[in-house]
Write an enzyme that holds these catalytic residues in place. Structure first.
Site, short mmCIF file in Angstrom:
data_model
loop_
_atom_site.label_atom_id
_atom_site.label_comp_id
_atom_site.label_asym_id
_atom_site.label_seq_id
_atom_site.Cartn_x
_atom_site.Cartn_y
_atom_site.Cartn_z
N ASP A 49 0.82 -1.02 0.08
CA ASP A 49 0.19 0.19 -0.13
C ASP A 49 0.92 1.12 0.38
O ASP A 49 1.54 1.59 1.55
CB ASP A 49 -0.91 0.33 1.18
CG ASP A 49 -1.93 0.38 0.91
OD1 ASP A 49 -2.42 2.09 0.72
OD2 ASP A 49 -3.01 0.94 1.69
N ASP A 50 1.23 2.41 -0.54
CA ASP A 50 1.48 3.12 -1.30
C ASP A 50 3.08 3.33 -0.47
O ASP A 50 3.55 4.31 -1.10
CB ASP A 50 1.41 3.95 0.20
CG ASP A 50 -0.29 4.74 -0.37
OD1 ASP A 50 -1.00 4.48 -0.92
OD2 ASP A 50 0.02 5.54 0.67
N CYS A 87 -6.43 3.99 -4.11
CA CYS A 87 -5.82 2.75 -3.36
C CYS A 87 -6.99 1.55 -3.77
O CYS A 87 -6.74 0.81 -4.41
CB CYS A 87 -5.64 2.44 -1.47
SG CYS A 87 -6.63 3.99 -1.53
N ARG A 91 -7.40 -1.57 -6.15
CA ARG A 91 -7.95 -2.96 -5.41
C ARG A 91 -9.31 -3.36 -6.59
O ARG A 91 -9.57 -5.02 -6.99
CB ARG A 91 -8.01 -2.82 -4.02
CG ARG A 91 -6.97 -2.91 -3.45
CD ARG A 91 -6.92 -1.82 -2.26
NE ARG A 91 -5.91 -2.14 -1.92
CZ ARG A 91 -4.47 -2.34 -0.82
NH1 ARG A 91 -5.38 -3.62 -0.54
NH2 ARG A 91 -3.88 -1.87 -0.47
N LYS A 145 -5.51 -5.60 4.51
CA LYS A 145 -6.76 -4.72 3.78
C LYS A 145 -7.98 -4.40 2.74
O LYS A 145 -7.09 -5.36 1.76
CB LYS A 145 -5.92 -3.25 3.07
CG LYS A 145 -6.87 -1.88 2.50
CD LYS A 145 -5.71 -1.09 3.01
CE LYS A 145 -6.30 0.11 2.03
NZ LYS A 145 -5.10 1.56 1.74
N HIS A 147 -10.64 -2.84 1.76
CA HIS A 147 -11.29 -1.44 1.41
C HIS A 147 -12.39 -1.32 -0.51
O HIS A 147 -11.84 -0.36 -1.17
CB HIS A 147 -10.31 -0.78 0.92
CG HIS A 147 -10.22 0.63 1.02
ND1 HIS A 147 -8.96 1.81 0.47
CD2 HIS A 147 -11.44 1.22 2.06
CE1 HIS A 147 -9.60 2.49 0.86
NE2 HIS A 147 -10.68 2.85 1.47
N HIS A 240 1.07 2.23 3.93
CA HIS A 240 -0.40 3.75 3.88
C HIS A 240 0.35 4.38 5.57
O HIS A 240 1.08 3.81 6.35
CB HIS A 240 -1.37 2.75 3.88
CG HIS A 240 -2.19 3.71 3.54
ND1 HIS A 240 -3.36 5.21 4.64
CD2 HIS A 240 -3.08 4.15 2.61
CE1 HIS A 240 -3.06 5.43 4.09
NE2 HIS A 240 -3.72 5.54 2.89
N ASP A 350 -0.69 -1.27 -5.05
CA ASP A 350 -1.95 0.38 -5.25
C ASP A 350 -1.82 1.21 -5.53
O ASP A 350 -2.36 1.45 -6.80
CB ASP A 350 -2.47 -0.18 -4.26
CG ASP A 350 -2.35 1.31 -2.70
OD1 ASP A 350 -0.82 1.29 -2.99
OD2 ASP A 350 -3.53 0.72 -1.72
N ASN A 351 -0.02 1.87 -5.45
CA ASN A 351 -0.13 3.40 -6.32
C ASN A 351 1.11 3.60 -5.87
O ASN A 351 2.05 2.69 -4.74
CB ASN A 351 -1.03 4.46 -6.06
CG ASN A 351 -1.50 4.24 -4.62
OD1 ASN A 351 -2.48 3.95 -3.80
ND2 ASN A 351 -0.27 5.08 -3.51
N LYS A 426 1.05 9.78 -5.12
CA LYS A 426 -0.01 8.97 -5.39
C LYS A 426 -0.89 10.09 -5.95
O LYS A 426 -1.17 11.51 -5.96
CB LYS A 426 -0.31 8.76 -3.94
CG LYS A 426 -1.61 7.93 -3.87
CD LYS A 426 -2.14 7.95 -2.63
CE LYS A 426 -3.77 7.08 -1.87
NZ LYS A 426 -3.30 6.94 -1.13
#
Length: 781
Positions: A49-50, A87, A91, A145, A147, A240, A350-351, A426
């Site tokens: 994540d991130d 994010c 996903r 996660k 989300h 994240h 994810d980014n 991001k």
């Protein structure tokens, strides 16, 4: 009077329309169950994540990631792999094989403004990855996660139709929303149930817990069935915000970043060229200079800034290393089971790495600019009026950074370095926002081994069709009786086998909060959105195929190409439910499906924590109050009510015969009292009123005003991030000082309930703000 004589028992009594048979005379029949093909591999998809493009060792990082590097040696790395710049949309694209807006999730799932591309849940007619694997006979497992469901559905009373188990997973352990505390997670779920925790053990760390559970799931499946393959989706919360790490892990990186982000960028690019990740001759673009995104030279920072900023990156590096260690544990387990070679492992992010908000903020006195990062993520992001006390004191509290008393995020200079060699972060449709590391390994199934690189363009929508072809899965063509949409992605299998095979994914749109972009055969056009500027006035930048770091805007030299790609974006946007565009008015956050006006809510003592989304709605608007139903007796003590945690909140408690009220202002505690309770009391009311954008807390005992506290922080939107507890303060404490002495501090006396009385006018105010936002947006087309 007696009834009829019952018929004698007959063991083979005839059913109407059937012949009398014995079991031995009948032909057995069993319903068909999905079974995987013999020798089918296990599959593990790991999503960070991130995480920035260059944050992994085999993509140029100085952070030790031996297990990811070894995974890359067992397979292939893609050096031009794209995701969405956010994010939830990434996903959704991973799960469905559709573009994010076509899957209904063009933005994180905290919104539903009433447009098809932004409904904040997966389409009911589209099979998703775990459903595909389950239909092919796999055990389906998930940790981390999700989300991908609306925040209205987070609670125990919410609809579970879009929770992980309802979307194909056999087991799930993790959290449903964007982020959580790594030391004291605010709300974990096991399957379809909330995990009830009063206190986490000392030393708890979320990534370790998720890895423990993933290992357990794998062991359970293998013990029960030696042949059944499993699909595991390990969806990390790391890296994240909040950037949390264990103290020992942070210490391992001490001093590594003292030379600053400019040196780190240069060294990472040099390593990328050495590894072949970037072609020879690649040049770094200048430091990001766009307003609100700009980064100063490290040499321009003063000594205190350099010390604070270096520690931020040490914490971040420790998070990355913990993520790698997690994968190492899974690889070790698979090796012990003898199944590592026959396991497909996919890894990406994810980014791109994330910056903090571009809104101007006052800098602490020790800083010479506003690019400081923060130890109070929500305070920095949500409330411009918050006094910067936490960050003001940070140089003296550096050893706390990354620990449970802080909610940190690094300054954007480090996000720039993490995205080396690309521009921006991001949310951006430039490559810094959407280019991610991508690793795919399967030692038993693909011949490529060693430092194998692929430069073909690839996209997150390609993962599902790649796994389907690579493993030989059957792709369901419908869900719940409705035909599924055709996949947007294309299989990477031809390019895995042949480095010279053309990419099957030759063009792709990108959109994020009004930023637009389009890729076609190496050419890329993109905008850099400034909210409040009409879309018709925005400049499109254009980058040629031989400019991977997007150093040179050639729109003026190729106006026809700009027109071509703008038209292609428009066509793709209509086809994928991208419109209406986010013009920056904020309407997507204000407009939502009809909801009833808030009503008074009585919460009984002993009730599990009221989920944070529903709890936050009780304290919005211009005024609210809470009444305590108790029978206080001298000697009673403990928490009366608590709402929030170390990220921000408030609580009321009794200690040493007195009542205390404390507000945690995003890590900055403010305590008020004592209010002596000299005699038994049958009524206690706490009323908090909002005036001039601030709260005034008035404590009344038996109807008598005993404490008035003006000028408190007004928590907005989804805050406080933890929900409401009655008679205890669970998980992350509002008051760290009180927690150190009394832990969760359950109330010892008679406490029956508390009743929150929200302001019903809040919803009318919200509707008025939404209308104002729509009017503003009409002028920005």
């Amino acid at each position: 009077m007696t009834g009829p004589t019952p018929a004698p028992f007959e063991p083979y009594r005839d059913w109407p329309g059937t012949a009398r048979t014995t079991m031995a005379e009948s032909t057995p029949w069993w319903p068909e169950r999905p079974r995987a093909r013999a020798g089918s591999p296990n599959v593990i998809v790991v999503l960070a994540d991130d995480l920035g493009f260059s944050d992994v060792g085999c993509f140029g990082s100085e952070i030790p990631t031996p297990h990811l590097d070894r995974t890359a040696e067992d397979g292939v790395r893609y050096t031009n792999f794209r995701v969405t710049p956010l994010c939830s949309p990434t996903r959704a694209a991973l799960m469905t094989g559709l573009n994010a807006h076509a899957a209904g999730i063009g933005f994180p799932t905290q919104i539903d403004p009433g447009f098809p591309g932004y409904v904040s849940e997966l389409p009911v007619d589209q099979p998703v990855l775990p459903e595909v694997f389950r239909a092919n006979g796999y055990a389906t497992l998930m940790v981390g996660k999700w989300h991908l469901c609306r925040e209205d559905d987070f609670s125990e009373a919410g609809s579970r139709h879009n929770w992980p188990l309802q979307r194909g997973f056999d087991q799930f352990y993790g959290f449903l929303e964007a982020l959580t505390d790594f030391h004291h997670p605010h709300r974990l779920y096991e399957g379809n149930s909330v995990v009830h925790v009063d206190e986490y053990p000392d030393g708890y760390y979320l990534t370790d817990d998720l890895t423990d559970r993933a290992e357990r799931m794998i062991r359970e499946v293998r013990a029960a069935d030696a042949d059944k393959p499993f699909f595991l989706y390990f969806s990390h919360g790391a890296v994240h915000a909040p950037m949390h790490a264990k103290a020992d892990d942070i210490a391992e990186h001490r001093g590594r970043y003292d030379e600053g982000w400019d040196v780190v960028r240069e060294r990472r690019l040099a390593r990328q060229v050495e590894l072949g990740v970037m072609p020879p001759g690649t040049e770094l673009p200048p430091r990001n200079s766009e307003a609100g995104h700009d980064v100063r030279a490290w040499s321009e920072l003063n000594a205190t800034e350099r010390a604070v900023h270096a520690r931020h990156m040490e914490v971040y590096a420790a998070m990355v290393a913990s993520l790698d260690r997690s994968l190492g544990r899974l690889r070790a387990l698979l090796a012990e089971l003898g199944e590592l070679d026959n396991t497909v492992i996919v890894f990406s992010s994810d980014n791109g790495a994330a910056r903090l908000t571009d809104q101007p903020r006052p800098a602490p006195s020790w800083a010479s600019g506003d690019d400081t990062g923060t130890a109070t993520y929500f305070g920095y992001m949500q409330s411009p009026g918050v006094p910067p006390a936490v960050d003001e004191d940070l140089p003296a509290r550096l050893d706390e950074l990354g620990g449970p008393t802080t909610w940190p995020h690094y300054p954007r200079g480090w996000a720039m370095a993490c995205n080396t060699p690309f521009r921006l972060y991001k949310f951006s449709t430039l490559r810094g926002g959407q280019q991610s590391p991508f690793i795919l390994s399967w030692p038993a199934g693909i011949a490529q081994r060693g430092a194998v690189l692929r430069r073909q363009y690839a996209h997150i929508t390609d993962v599902l069709p790649t796994l389907v072809e690579l493993i030989g899965l059957e792709l369901p063509v419908q869900r719940e009786g409705r035909p599924a949409s055709a996949l947007a992605g294309t299989s990477l299998v031809p390019t895995i086998a042949d480095p010279d095979a053309p990419s099957g994914h030759t063009e792709q749109y990108t959109e994020c909060v009004g930023n637009r972009g389009y890729y076609r055969d190496g050419w890329e056009a993109a905008t850099h959105r400034r909210p409040g500027v009409p879309f018709s006035q925005e400049e499109w930048q254009l980058f040629a195929p031989d400019d991977p770091t997007q150093r040179r805007n050639v729109a003026g030299e190729h106006p026809d190409k700009v027109v071509e790609l703008k038209a292609a974006f428009d066509e793709a946007a209509w086809a994928n439910q991208v419109y209406p565009l986010d013009e920056g008015s904020g309407v997507k956050h204000l407009q939502h499906p009809p909801r009833p006006a808030p009503r008074p809510l009585r919460i009984l003592a002993g009730t599990p924590t009221l989920e944070r989304h529903h709890a936050s709605m009780l304290v919005q608007g211009t005024r609210w109050s809470v009444d305590v139903d108790w029978a206080y007796t001298p000697g009673d003590e403990g928490i009366v009510l608590a709402h929030g945690g170390q990220a921000g909140g408030y609580q009321l408690w009794v200690e040493d015969g007195a009542l205390w009220f404390e507000q945690n202002q995003y890590g900055d505690p403010h305590r008020f009292g004592p209010v002596p309770l000299d005699a038994p009391s049958s009524a206690l009311e706490l009323r908090v009123e909002v005036t001039d954008g601030r709260w005034t807390a008035t404590v009344l005992v038996d109807g008598t005003e005993r404490l008035v506290v003006p000028g408190l922080i007004r928590f907005l939107s989804f805050l406080p991030f933890e929900g409401i507890d009655v008679g205890i303060c669970r998980r992350s404490p509002v008051s760290w000082e009180l927690y150190q002495r009394r832990r969760s501090f359950p109330f010892t006396g008679t406490l029956r309930a508390v009743t929150y009385r929200p302001d019903p006018d809040s919803w009318e105010q919200l509707a008025a703000r939404a209308e104002q936002a729509r009017e503003l947006g009409l002028g920005l087309q």
